[in-house]
Scaffold this active site. Structure first.
Site, PDB file in Angstrom:
ATOM      1  N   LYS A   1     -37.028 -14.559  23.819  1.00 25.72           N
ATOM      2  CA  LYS A   1     -37.418 -13.422  22.952  1.00 25.72           C
ATOM      3  C   LYS A   1     -37.914 -13.653  21.801  1.00 25.72           C
ATOM      4  O   LYS A   1     -36.999 -14.422  20.928  1.00 25.72           O
ATOM      5  CB  LYS A   1     -36.459 -12.485  23.053  1.00 25.72           C
ATOM      6  CG  LYS A   1     -36.881 -11.088  22.342  1.00 25.72           C
ATOM      7  CD  LYS A   1     -35.317 -10.166  22.229  1.00 25.72           C
ATOM      8  CE  LYS A   1     -35.987  -9.084  21.063  1.00 25.72           C
ATOM      9  NZ  LYS A   1     -34.349  -8.318  20.766  1.00 25.72           N
TER      10      LYS A   1
ATOM     11  N   GLY B   1     -30.094  -1.781  15.336  1.00 21.48           N
ATOM     12  CA  GLY B   1     -28.942  -1.081  15.180  1.00 21.48           C
ATOM     13  C   GLY B   1     -29.003   0.243  14.378  1.00 21.48           C
ATOM     14  O   GLY B   1     -27.770   0.745  14.113  1.00 21.48           O
TER      15      GLY B   1
ATOM     16  N   ASN C   1     -28.460  -3.023  22.635  1.00 20.26           N
ATOM     17  CA  ASN C   1     -27.250  -3.760  22.591  1.00 20.26           C
ATOM     18  C   ASN C   1     -26.077  -2.700  21.832  1.00 20.26           C
ATOM     19  O   ASN C   1     -25.238  -2.586  22.263  1.00 20.26           O
ATOM     20  CB  ASN C   1     -27.615  -5.115  21.840  1.00 20.26           C
ATOM     21  CG  ASN C   1     -26.247  -5.974  21.719  1.00 20.26           C
ATOM     22  OD1 ASN C   1     -26.477  -7.014  21.125  1.00 20.26           O
ATOM     23  ND2 ASN C   1     -25.463  -5.419  22.074  1.00 20.26           N
TER      24      ASN C   1
END
Length: 280
Positions: free
Chosen positions: A120, A181, A229
């Site tokens: 990635k 995030g 995540n």
């Protein structure tokens, strides 16, 4: 009485949920990261609950190959049943990302995946907003593709860049939903739709998802898969959230395959006009 062959239905559903990148076939369309968990147990339990096939690991967190085997999270994961996707998170230049990508392939070998050349690719020079560098990404991707890496570049949802990366040989494209995030959900919907319409390689929506409904939204749009995540790691109950994300990805995929009704400007009755009971 009509009977149904449940075995055939189950097998058909499995086929619709499988997908392929390069020569690898994966059973789950949910990919999960390994960062930001409070402890290793939460990470392992979340991975198990998610039923993800692909797990991404930030290579810069591993100082040297000698760190493998010293009770870090990588050692606790059963890589016989999971596919490692090393990522170049934290790299600010193309050259740095290329060096880290090479280390990622060596780590793949260390966990027993000698045929795994997936990477990635992240090149992020903007430390405030964590937006990917399009020029650096394109430069690094071209080099790595020529070195026979299976490159999955992480990009801002730019349809032109997405097509350029596909044309040079990237095996999948990973446009962000919103900054890493941030939990802002899927922004730039129109750009992502253009990418999905034009792509001939898998499209993985990556970053910014905070809740199950957003993961489902990505799949309903026709995305190949979702990578997340923080939404799991920073929830109050990561294991439960991982399971919720698993179910939402399946639900969104089913919705997309079933065919979503067209939006109408007016309301329409769901009951037929013909044969309606008339009161005298």
């Amino acid at each position: 009485m009509t009977t149904h062959n449940n075995t055939n239905i189950t097998e058909k559903n499995k086929l619709t949920h499988n997908f392929q990148i390069a020569d690898q076939i994966f059973q789950s369309r949910l990919m999960l990261g390994t960062g930001r968990y409070r402890n290793s147990d939460e990470a392992i339990n979340s991975i198990e609950a998610s039923k993800a096939s692909i797990i991404t690991v930030a290579i810069r967190r591993i100082k040297t190959l000698k760190d493998i085997g010293k009770s870090n999270l990588i050692d606790l994961i059963n890589w016989k049943n999971l596919w490692m996707l090393p990522n170049t998170a934290g790299c600010e230049t193309a050259d740095e990302a290329i060096r880290i990508a090479s280390l990622g392939i060596e780590i793949n070998k260390q966990v027993g995946q000698s045929d795994n050349r997936f990477i990635k690719l992240e090149v992020i020079s903007d430390s405030n907003n964590l937006l990917p560098d399009p020029i650096g990404t394109l430069k690094a991707a071209e080099y790595l593709v020529n070195k026979n890496f299976v490159v999955l570049p992480y990009i801002y949802p730019d349809p032109i860049l997405a097509k350029q990366l596909e044309d040079i040989g990237c095996h999948a494209i990973m446009p962000l939903g919103s900054p890493i995030g941030s939990g802002q959900g899927i922004q730039n919907l129109e750009n992502i739709k253009i990418i999905l319409e034009n792509a001939k390689v898998p499209i993985v929506i990556d970053a910014g998802i905070s809740r199950a409904s957003e993961a489902s939204q990505a799949m309903e749009m026709g995305a190949t898969a979702v990578l997340l995540n923080t939404a799991v790691a920073k929830s109050s109950n990561p294991t439960m959230m991982a399971e919720a994300m698993k179910l939402s990805v399946i639900s969104g995929r089913n919705c997309y395959l079933a065919g979503i009704m067209k939006t109408q400007s007016n309301g329409y009755s769901s009951s037929p006009e013909n044969g309606r009971l008339k009161l005298i």
